[in-house]
Enzyme design. Structure first.
Site, PDB file in Angstrom:
ATOM      1  N   SER A  50      -9.821   1.422   7.128  1.00 33.37           N
ATOM      2  CA  SER A  50     -11.210   1.873   7.193  1.00 33.37           C
ATOM      3  C   SER A  50     -12.170   0.681   7.140  1.00 33.37           C
ATOM      4  O   SER A  50     -13.334   0.808   7.491  1.00 33.37           O
ATOM      5  CB  SER A  50     -11.500   2.802   6.013  1.00 33.37           C
ATOM      6  N   CYS A  94       9.307  -7.170 -20.354  1.00 29.44           N
ATOM      7  CA  CYS A  94      10.106  -8.343 -19.986  1.00 29.44           C
ATOM      8  C   CYS A  94      10.917  -8.783 -21.209  1.00 29.44           C
ATOM      9  O   CYS A  94      10.594  -8.415 -22.345  1.00 29.44           O
ATOM     10  CB  CYS A  94       9.127  -9.430 -19.566  1.00 29.44           C
ATOM     11  N   HIS A 140      -2.290  -7.893  -0.371  1.00 27.45           N
ATOM     12  CA  HIS A 140      -2.486  -7.232  -1.676  1.00 27.45           C
ATOM     13  C   HIS A 140      -1.198  -7.165  -2.492  1.00 27.45           C
ATOM     14  O   HIS A 140      -1.085  -6.338  -3.394  1.00 27.45           O
ATOM     15  CB  HIS A 140      -3.040  -5.816  -1.463  1.00 27.45           C
ATOM     16  N   ALA A 191      -1.138   6.117  14.636  1.00 27.02           N
ATOM     17  CA  ALA A 191      -0.443   4.859  14.913  1.00 27.02           C
ATOM     18  C   ALA A 191       0.952   5.091  15.498  1.00 27.02           C
ATOM     19  O   ALA A 191       1.344   4.428  16.464  1.00 27.02           O
ATOM     20  CB  ALA A 191      -0.352   4.029  13.628  1.00 27.02           C
ATOM     21  N   CYS A 223      10.752 -11.512 -22.603  1.00 28.82           N
ATOM     22  CA  CYS A 223       9.859 -12.286 -23.476  1.00 28.82           C
ATOM     23  C   CYS A 223       8.950 -11.374 -24.296  1.00 28.82           C
ATOM     24  O   CYS A 223       8.170 -11.847 -25.121  1.00 28.82           O
ATOM     25  CB  CYS A 223       9.023 -13.264 -22.651  1.00 28.82           C
ATOM     26  N   ASN A 274      -1.145  -3.235   2.862  1.00 27.84           N
ATOM     27  CA  ASN A 274      -0.273  -2.253   2.200  1.00 27.84           C
ATOM     28  C   ASN A 274       0.686  -2.927   1.239  1.00 27.84           C
ATOM     29  O   ASN A 274       1.067  -4.088   1.416  1.00 27.84           O
ATOM     30  CB  ASN A 274       0.510  -1.444   3.238  1.00 27.84           C
ATOM     31  N   ASP A 302       3.505  -1.123   0.263  1.00 23.78           N
ATOM     32  CA  ASP A 302       4.646  -0.198   0.256  1.00 23.78           C
ATOM     33  C   ASP A 302       5.936  -0.808   0.791  1.00 23.78           C
ATOM     34  O   ASP A 302       6.972  -0.151   0.802  1.00 23.78           O
ATOM     35  CB  ASP A 302       4.300   1.081   1.047  1.00 23.78           C
ATOM     36  N   CYS A 317       5.777 -10.293 -14.885  1.00 26.15           N
ATOM     37  CA  CYS A 317       5.471 -10.261 -16.317  1.00 26.15           C
ATOM     38  C   CYS A 317       4.074 -10.849 -16.552  1.00 26.15           C
ATOM     39  O   CYS A 317       3.764 -11.937 -16.070  1.00 26.15           O
ATOM     40  CB  CYS A 317       6.516 -11.046 -17.110  1.00 26.15           C
TER      41      CYS A 317
HETATM   42  P1  NAD Z   1      -8.185   3.534   3.664  1.00 25.46           P
HETATM   43  O1  NAD Z   1      -7.555   4.601   2.846  1.00 25.46           O
HETATM   44  O2  NAD Z   1      -9.543   3.062   3.250  1.00 25.46           O
HETATM   45  O3  NAD Z   1      -8.305   3.994   5.205  1.00 25.46           O
HETATM   46  C1  NAD Z   1      -7.207   4.487   5.927  1.00 25.46           C
HETATM   47  C2  NAD Z   1      -7.540   4.478   7.416  1.00 25.46           C
HETATM   48  O4  NAD Z   1      -6.385   4.926   8.120  1.00 25.46           O
HETATM   49  C3  NAD Z   1      -8.701   5.412   7.806  1.00 25.46           C
HETATM   50  O5  NAD Z   1      -9.582   4.705   8.650  1.00 25.46           O
HETATM   51  C4  NAD Z   1      -7.999   6.549   8.560  1.00 25.46           C
HETATM   52  O6  NAD Z   1      -8.808   7.105   9.597  1.00 25.46           O
HETATM   53  C5  NAD Z   1      -6.788   5.833   9.125  1.00 25.46           C
HETATM   54  N1  NAD Z   1      -5.633   6.701   9.443  1.00 25.46           N
HETATM   55  C6  NAD Z   1      -5.277   7.887   8.895  1.00 25.46           C
HETATM   56  N2  NAD Z   1      -4.158   8.367   9.474  1.00 25.46           N
HETATM   57  C7  NAD Z   1      -3.769   7.442  10.393  1.00 25.46           C
HETATM   58  C8  NAD Z   1      -2.685   7.351  11.309  1.00 25.46           C
HETATM   59  N3  NAD Z   1      -1.742   8.310  11.400  1.00 25.46           N
HETATM   60  N4  NAD Z   1      -2.608   6.259  12.112  1.00 25.46           N
HETATM   61  C9  NAD Z   1      -3.549   5.272  12.045  1.00 25.46           C
HETATM   62  N5  NAD Z   1      -4.598   5.318  11.193  1.00 25.46           N
HETATM   63  C10 NAD Z   1      -4.712   6.386  10.380  1.00 25.46           C
HETATM   64  O7  NAD Z   1      -7.131   2.363   3.734  1.00 25.46           O
HETATM   65  P2  NAD Z   1      -7.328   0.797   3.814  1.00 25.46           P
HETATM   66  O8  NAD Z   1      -8.420   0.454   4.746  1.00 25.46           O
HETATM   67  O9  NAD Z   1      -5.974   0.233   4.037  1.00 25.46           O
HETATM   68  O10 NAD Z   1      -7.828   0.378   2.347  1.00 25.46           O
HETATM   69  C11 NAD Z   1      -7.283   0.943   1.200  1.00 25.46           C
HETATM   70  C12 NAD Z   1      -6.606  -0.010   0.240  1.00 25.46           C
HETATM   71  O11 NAD Z   1      -5.612   0.744  -0.463  1.00 25.46           O
HETATM   72  C13 NAD Z   1      -5.849  -1.106   0.898  1.00 25.46           C
HETATM   73  O12 NAD Z   1      -5.882  -2.198   0.053  1.00 25.46           O
HETATM   74  C14 NAD Z   1      -4.416  -0.587   0.963  1.00 25.46           C
HETATM   75  O13 NAD Z   1      -3.482  -1.604   0.811  1.00 25.46           O
HETATM   76  C15 NAD Z   1      -4.308   0.284  -0.263  1.00 25.46           C
HETATM   77  N6  NAD Z   1      -3.384   1.412  -0.017  1.00 25.46           N
HETATM   78  C16 NAD Z   1      -2.116   1.122   0.354  1.00 25.46           C
HETATM   79  C17 NAD Z   1      -1.225   2.158   0.643  1.00 25.46           C
HETATM   80  C18 NAD Z   1       0.147   1.772   1.094  1.00 25.46           C
HETATM   81  O14 NAD Z   1       0.657   0.702   0.715  1.00 25.46           O
HETATM   82  N7  NAD Z   1       0.770   2.580   1.937  1.00 25.46           N
HETATM   83  C19 NAD Z   1      -1.634   3.483   0.530  1.00 25.46           C
HETATM   84  C20 NAD Z   1      -2.942   3.742   0.113  1.00 25.46           C
HETATM   85  C21 NAD Z   1      -3.819   2.690  -0.146  1.00 25.46           C
END
Ligand code: NAD
Length: 256
Positions: free
Chosen positions: A193, A152, A123, A236, A154, A106, A108, A131
């Site tokens: 996922s 930036c 990531h 979660a 620059c 993530n 975020d 920049c």
């Molecule tokens: P994904 O979107 O492919 O899959 C999300 C997974 O989370 C699914 O398997 C789903 O069943 C599960 N899920 C949904 N609700 C949930 C909950 N309440 N508790 C636990 N699990 C739950 O996400 P990914 O596998 O992380 O891959 C996507 C890419 O996109 C990654 O690189 C990620 O960093 C990025 N991304 C990041 C954010 C963020 O920073 N919050 C948001 C969206 C995507």
């Protein structure tokens, strides 16, 4: 919803207590209960936005158009979200010595906001801008993002310091994740996922090194049938709330 006395939860708490070097590997699902949609699935980000916005070639070809969508998703919207119970309990586990590190996909910043210290940003992180000409990084909060693309001093264009599709994983984060995976004897997979490579390879590397795999997800993932030892099916936030009570309630009672 899983009950707190579910045998799988009790077993997980026991495995966590006994583990020598437990780590977590998190994905978009851990932030869903903070109001941030995942990319895929019902209500996912790709239902509303075109994924091309996050391709690096598109960013360089059309930085203003790319930035307009990026600002809406990652700054206007994500900027208003706060950590949920899952982020909080993971931070608590670390402070109690029951979790050594988190490798997160993530961007975020919510693990860091919740107080987790050892976070490998596989990531990158949306809270930093970098920049594209001179590599200067600045906190996103220092720029208004009123005029796009942000520039930036620059003259170069700022890019969010996260990995776009078509970009490599930052070397330092990649090496840090390899080090954590080599040491771990228990991997807690949360809300991913397993679709995005090379991050998706982390659980199989941990498994090859002999780690036990616990997975938390409301739906089975690419790992559930092949790698996972204990599948905790649920959200979660709810599962971590139970785990927090199972792991730490005795301690709390003693302090009362
Ligand atoms: P994904 O979107 O492919 O899959 C999300 C997974 O989370 C699914 O398997 C789903 O069943 C599960 N899920 C949904 N609700 C949930 C909950 N309440 N508790 C636990 N699990 C739950 O996400 P990914 O596998 O992380 O891959 C996507 C890419 O996109 C990654 O690189 C990620 O960093 C990025 N991304 C990041 C954010 C963020 O920073 N919050 C948001 C969206 C995507």
């Amino acid at each position: 919803m899983m009950r707190i006395d579910d045998p799988l939860l009790i077993r997980t708490a026991d495995m966590l207590r006994k583990a020598r070097y437990p780590i977590a590997f998190t994905g978009a699902g851990v932030s869903v209960e903070s109001g941030i949609p995942a990319f895929r699935g019902d209500g996912g980000i790709w239902e509303k936005y075109d994924p091309k916005t996050l391709y690096i070639d598109y960013f360089y070809a059309s930085p203003k158009e790319a930035w307009e969508v990026i600002r809406e998703i990652f700054y206007t919207f994500m900027g208003r979200c706060s950590p949920n119970r899952a982020h909080e309990v993971l931070a608590h586990m670390e402070s109690e010595g029951m979790l050594k590190a988190i490798i997160t996909q993530n961007i975020d910043n919510l693990h860091q906001q919740a107080g987790s210290r050892e976070v490998v940003e596989f990531h990158g992180n949306s809270q930093r801008l970098c920049c594209t000409r001179c590599s200067l990084t600045r906190p996103a909060s220092e720029l208004t993002l009123e005029t796009l693309p942000p520039l930036c001093e620059c003259g170069g264009i700022f890019k969010p310091d996260f990995v776009f599709f078509g970009e490599n994983i930052p070397e330092q984060a990649f090496q840090a994740s390899v080090r954590e995976v080599e040491q771990c004897d228990l991997l807690l997979i949360v809300g991913t996922s397993g679709e995005v490579a090379p991050a998706s390879l982390i659980p199989s590397q941990a498994r090859r090194n002999g780690a036990d795999i616990i997975e938390i997800n409301p739906s089975p993932s690419n790992y559930t049938a092949t790698l996972t030892d204990v599948f905790l099916q649920g959200k979660a936030g709810e599962i971590f709330d139970h785990l927090d009570q199972l792991l730490f309630s005795d301690k709390k009672n003693m302090n009362e």
